[in-house]
Write a protein that holds these residues in place. Structure first.
Motif, PDB file in Angstrom:
ATOM      1  N   ASP A   1       0.836  -1.208   0.000  1.00 24.62           N
ATOM      2  CA  ASP A   1       0.000   0.000   0.000  1.00 24.62           C
ATOM      3  C   ASP A   1       0.866   1.252   0.000  1.00 24.62           C
ATOM      4  O   ASP A   1       1.896   1.311   0.660  1.00 24.62           O
ATOM      5  N   HIS A   2       0.396   2.259  -0.721  1.00 29.31           N
ATOM      6  CA  HIS A   2       1.139   3.522  -0.848  1.00 29.31           C
ATOM      7  C   HIS A   2       0.905   4.399   0.369  1.00 29.31           C
ATOM      8  O   HIS A   2      -0.220   4.517   0.858  1.00 29.31           O
ATOM      9  N   GLN A   3       1.955   5.000   0.869  1.00 29.20           N
ATOM     10  CA  GLN A   3       1.859   6.008   1.918  1.00 29.20           C
ATOM     11  C   GLN A   3       2.330   7.324   1.312  1.00 29.20           C
ATOM     12  O   GLN A   3       3.520   7.515   1.073  1.00 29.20           O
ATOM     13  N   CYS A   4       1.390   8.226   1.077  1.00 29.64           N
ATOM     14  CA  CYS A   4       1.686   9.480   0.391  1.00 29.64           C
ATOM     15  C   CYS A   4       2.472  10.409   1.309  1.00 29.64           C
ATOM     16  O   CYS A   4       2.165  10.548   2.488  1.00 29.64           O
ATOM     17  N   THR A   5       3.490  11.065   0.735  1.00 29.81           N
ATOM     18  CA  THR A   5       4.328  11.984   1.493  1.00 29.81           C
ATOM     19  C   THR A   5       4.038  13.443   1.144  1.00 29.81           C
ATOM     20  O   THR A   5       4.718  14.334   1.637  1.00 29.81           O
ATOM     21  N   ALA A   6       3.032  13.673   0.291  1.00 31.51           N
ATOM     22  CA  ALA A   6       2.679  15.047  -0.083  1.00 31.51           C
ATOM     23  C   ALA A   6       1.992  15.737   1.093  1.00 31.51           C
ATOM     24  O   ALA A   6       1.357  15.085   1.914  1.00 31.51           O
ATOM     25  N   PRO A   7       2.108  17.053   1.188  1.00 34.88           N
ATOM     26  CA  PRO A   7       1.411  17.750   2.269  1.00 34.88           C
ATOM     27  C   PRO A   7      -0.101  17.593   2.126  1.00 34.88           C
ATOM     28  O   PRO A   7      -0.618  17.442   1.019  1.00 34.88           O
ATOM     29  N   ALA A   8      -0.776  17.634   3.237  1.00 31.37           N
ATOM     30  CA  ALA A   8      -2.226  17.472   3.235  1.00 31.37           C
ATOM     31  C   ALA A   8      -2.887  18.625   2.489  1.00 31.37           C
ATOM     32  O   ALA A   8      -2.435  19.766   2.549  1.00 31.37           O
ATOM     33  N   VAL A   9      -3.942  18.310   1.803  1.00 32.93           N
ATOM     34  CA  VAL A   9      -4.690  19.325   1.067  1.00 32.93           C
ATOM     35  C   VAL A   9      -5.552  20.077   2.071  1.00 32.93           C
ATOM     36  O   VAL A   9      -6.288  19.458   2.841  1.00 32.93           O
ATOM     37  N   PRO A  10      -5.466  21.415   2.102  1.00 34.77           N
ATOM     38  CA  PRO A  10      -6.287  22.159   3.068  1.00 34.77           C
ATOM     39  C   PRO A  10      -7.769  21.996   2.743  1.00 34.77           C
ATOM     40  O   PRO A  10      -8.156  21.921   1.579  1.00 34.77           O
ATOM     41  N   ALA A  11      -8.567  21.908   3.787  1.00 28.28           N
ATOM     42  CA  ALA A  11     -10.008  21.771   3.598  1.00 28.28           C
ATOM     43  C   ALA A  11     -10.572  23.065   3.018  1.00 28.28           C
ATOM     44  O   ALA A  11     -10.197  24.159   3.436  1.00 28.28           O
ATOM     45  N   ARG A  12     -11.458  22.916   2.059  1.00 26.94           N
ATOM     46  CA  ARG A  12     -12.064  24.089   1.442  1.00 26.94           C
ATOM     47  C   ARG A  12     -13.266  24.517   2.263  1.00 26.94           C
ATOM     48  O   ARG A  12     -14.062  23.695   2.691  1.00 26.94           O
ATOM     49  N   LEU A  13     -13.370  25.805   2.463  1.00 22.52           N
ATOM     50  CA  LEU A  13     -14.525  26.338   3.168  1.00 22.52           C
ATOM     51  C   LEU A  13     -15.720  26.349   2.227  1.00 22.52           C
ATOM     52  O   LEU A  13     -15.559  26.579   1.022  1.00 22.52           O
ATOM     53  N   PRO A  14     -16.921  26.117   2.760  1.00 25.85           N
ATOM     54  CA  PRO A  14     -18.089  26.161   1.878  1.00 25.85           C
ATOM     55  C   PRO A  14     -18.289  27.570   1.329  1.00 25.85           C
ATOM     56  O   PRO A  14     -18.036  28.561   2.009  1.00 25.85           O
ATOM     57  N   ALA A  15     -18.713  27.634   0.102  1.00 23.00           N
ATOM     58  CA  ALA A  15     -18.929  28.932  -0.540  1.00 23.00           C
ATOM     59  C   ALA A  15     -20.103  29.638   0.125  1.00 23.00           C
ATOM     60  O   ALA A  15     -21.111  29.019   0.444  1.00 23.00           O
ATOM     61  N   ARG A  16     -19.944  30.935   0.342  1.00 29.27           N
ATOM     62  CA  ARG A  16     -21.033  31.709   0.940  1.00 29.27           C
ATOM     63  C   ARG A  16     -22.054  32.057  -0.136  1.00 29.27           C
ATOM     64  O   ARG A  16     -21.692  32.450  -1.242  1.00 29.27           O
ATOM     65  N   ARG A  17     -23.284  31.932   0.251  1.00 33.22           N
ATOM     66  CA  ARG A  17     -24.349  32.275  -0.691  1.00 33.22           C
ATOM     67  C   ARG A  17     -24.628  33.767  -0.609  1.00 33.22           C
ATOM     68  O   ARG A  17     -24.693  34.342   0.464  1.00 33.22           O
ATOM     69  N   LYS A  18     -24.768  34.347  -1.745  1.00 27.88           N
ATOM     70  CA  LYS A  18     -25.124  35.767  -1.793  1.00 27.88           C
ATOM     71  C   LYS A  18     -26.640  35.868  -1.804  1.00 27.88           C
ATOM     72  O   LYS A  18     -27.315  35.060  -2.429  1.00 27.88           O
ATOM     73  N   ARG A  19     -27.125  36.852  -1.078  1.00 29.70           N
ATOM     74  CA  ARG A  19     -28.560  37.058  -1.076  1.00 29.70           C
ATOM     75  C   ARG A  19     -29.008  37.607  -2.415  1.00 29.70           C
ATOM     76  O   ARG A  19     -28.384  38.499  -2.981  1.00 29.70           O
ATOM     77  N   LYS A  20     -30.097  37.052  -2.859  1.00 34.23           N
ATOM     78  CA  LYS A  20     -30.671  37.562  -4.101  1.00 34.23           C
ATOM     79  C   LYS A  20     -31.345  38.895  -3.816  1.00 34.23           C
ATOM     80  O   LYS A  20     -31.977  39.061  -2.772  1.00 34.23           O
ATOM     81  N   PRO A  21     -31.231  39.830  -4.717  1.00 32.34           N
ATOM     82  CA  PRO A  21     -31.951  41.094  -4.505  1.00 32.34           C
ATOM     83  C   PRO A  21     -33.453  40.830  -4.612  1.00 32.34           C
ATOM     84  O   PRO A  21     -33.899  39.964  -5.355  1.00 32.34           O
ATOM     85  N   THR A  22     -34.195  41.564  -3.822  1.00 33.48           N
ATOM     86  CA  THR A  22     -35.643  41.387  -3.878  1.00 33.48           C
ATOM     87  C   THR A  22     -36.166  41.867  -5.216  1.00 33.48           C
ATOM     88  O   THR A  22     -35.659  42.846  -5.788  1.00 33.48           O
ATOM     89  N   PRO A  23     -37.197  41.212  -5.735  1.00 32.60           N
ATOM     90  CA  PRO A  23     -37.701  41.594  -7.063  1.00 32.60           C
ATOM     91  C   PRO A  23     -38.555  42.855  -7.050  1.00 32.60           C
ATOM     92  O   PRO A  23     -39.049  43.267  -8.085  1.00 32.60           O
ATOM     93  N   VAL A  24     -38.735  43.460  -5.873  1.00 40.36           N
ATOM     94  CA  VAL A  24     -39.562  44.668  -5.782  1.00 40.36           C
ATOM     95  C   VAL A  24     -38.736  45.806  -5.214  1.00 40.36           C
ATOM     96  O   VAL A  24     -37.738  45.573  -4.533  1.00 40.36           O
ATOM     97  N   PRO A  25     -39.081  47.022  -5.457  1.00 39.40           N
ATOM     98  CA  PRO A  25     -38.334  48.160  -4.884  1.00 39.40           C
ATOM     99  C   PRO A  25     -38.399  48.169  -3.367  1.00 39.40           C
ATOM    100  O   PRO A  25     -39.298  47.601  -2.762  1.00 39.40           O
ATOM    101  N   ALA A  26     -37.384  48.797  -2.755  1.00 36.82           N
ATOM    102  CA  ALA A  26     -37.334  48.880  -1.293  1.00 36.82           C
ATOM    103  C   ALA A  26     -38.563  49.592  -0.759  1.00 36.82           C
ATOM    104  O   ALA A  26     -39.031  50.569  -1.348  1.00 36.82           O
ATOM    105  N   GLY A  27     -39.130  49.092   0.313  1.00 36.53           N
ATOM    106  CA  GLY A  27     -40.298  49.686   0.936  1.00 36.53           C
ATOM    107  C   GLY A  27     -41.598  49.098   0.449  1.00 36.53           C
ATOM    108  O   GLY A  27     -42.635  49.283   1.058  1.00 36.53           O
TER     109      GLY A  27
END
Length: 118
Positions: free
Chosen positions: A88-114
């Motif tokens: 069995d292979h034992q990898c000597t490469a550095p560990a891959v950093p964990a990726r953070l989940p992508a943040r969701r951007k809020r969708k703009p409301t389809p109506v004007p403010a107010g």
């Protein structure tokens, strides 16, 4: 009646992220194990010396379509096997950093403010 499919289509040579050439194969018929082994061939005795509880050795059978890895079972596998073995292979490469989940951007409301939307 049809024959059951063979356990695998054989090992394929790939490059690990550490740069070494390794053999990859699904070994087994029912609960297959995804094996990544060093491509360096050893004798059965040398591979047995490198075996650890979480590092197995594999018998390499030569098929017409390339190498095929087989379980090395101490009860059923001869200790003086003449086929090459790999470990069995034992990898000597550095560990891959964990990726953070992508943040969701809020969708703009389809109506004007107010204005209320229903």
């Amino acid at each position: 009646m049809t024959r059951p499919p063979s356990s695998s289509s054989g090992a394929r040579r790939v490059r690990c992220r550490c740069g070494r050439t390794v053999l990859r194969q699904l070994v087994g018929n029912r609960a297959a194990l995804d094996v990544t082994a060093d491509a360096d061939e050893l004798t059965a005795a040398a591979a047995a010396m490198l075996r650890e509880p979480n590092r197995l050795d594999w018998c390499v059978r030569r098929r017409k379509d390339g190498p095929d890895l087989a379980w090395v079972d101490r009860r059923n596998h001869p200790a003086d096997c003449l086929r090459p073995h790999v470990i069995d292979h034992q990898c000597t490469a550095p560990a891959v950093p964990a990726r953070l989940p992508a943040r969701r951007k809020r969708k703009p409301t389809p109506v004007p403010a107010g204005q209320l939307s229903l």
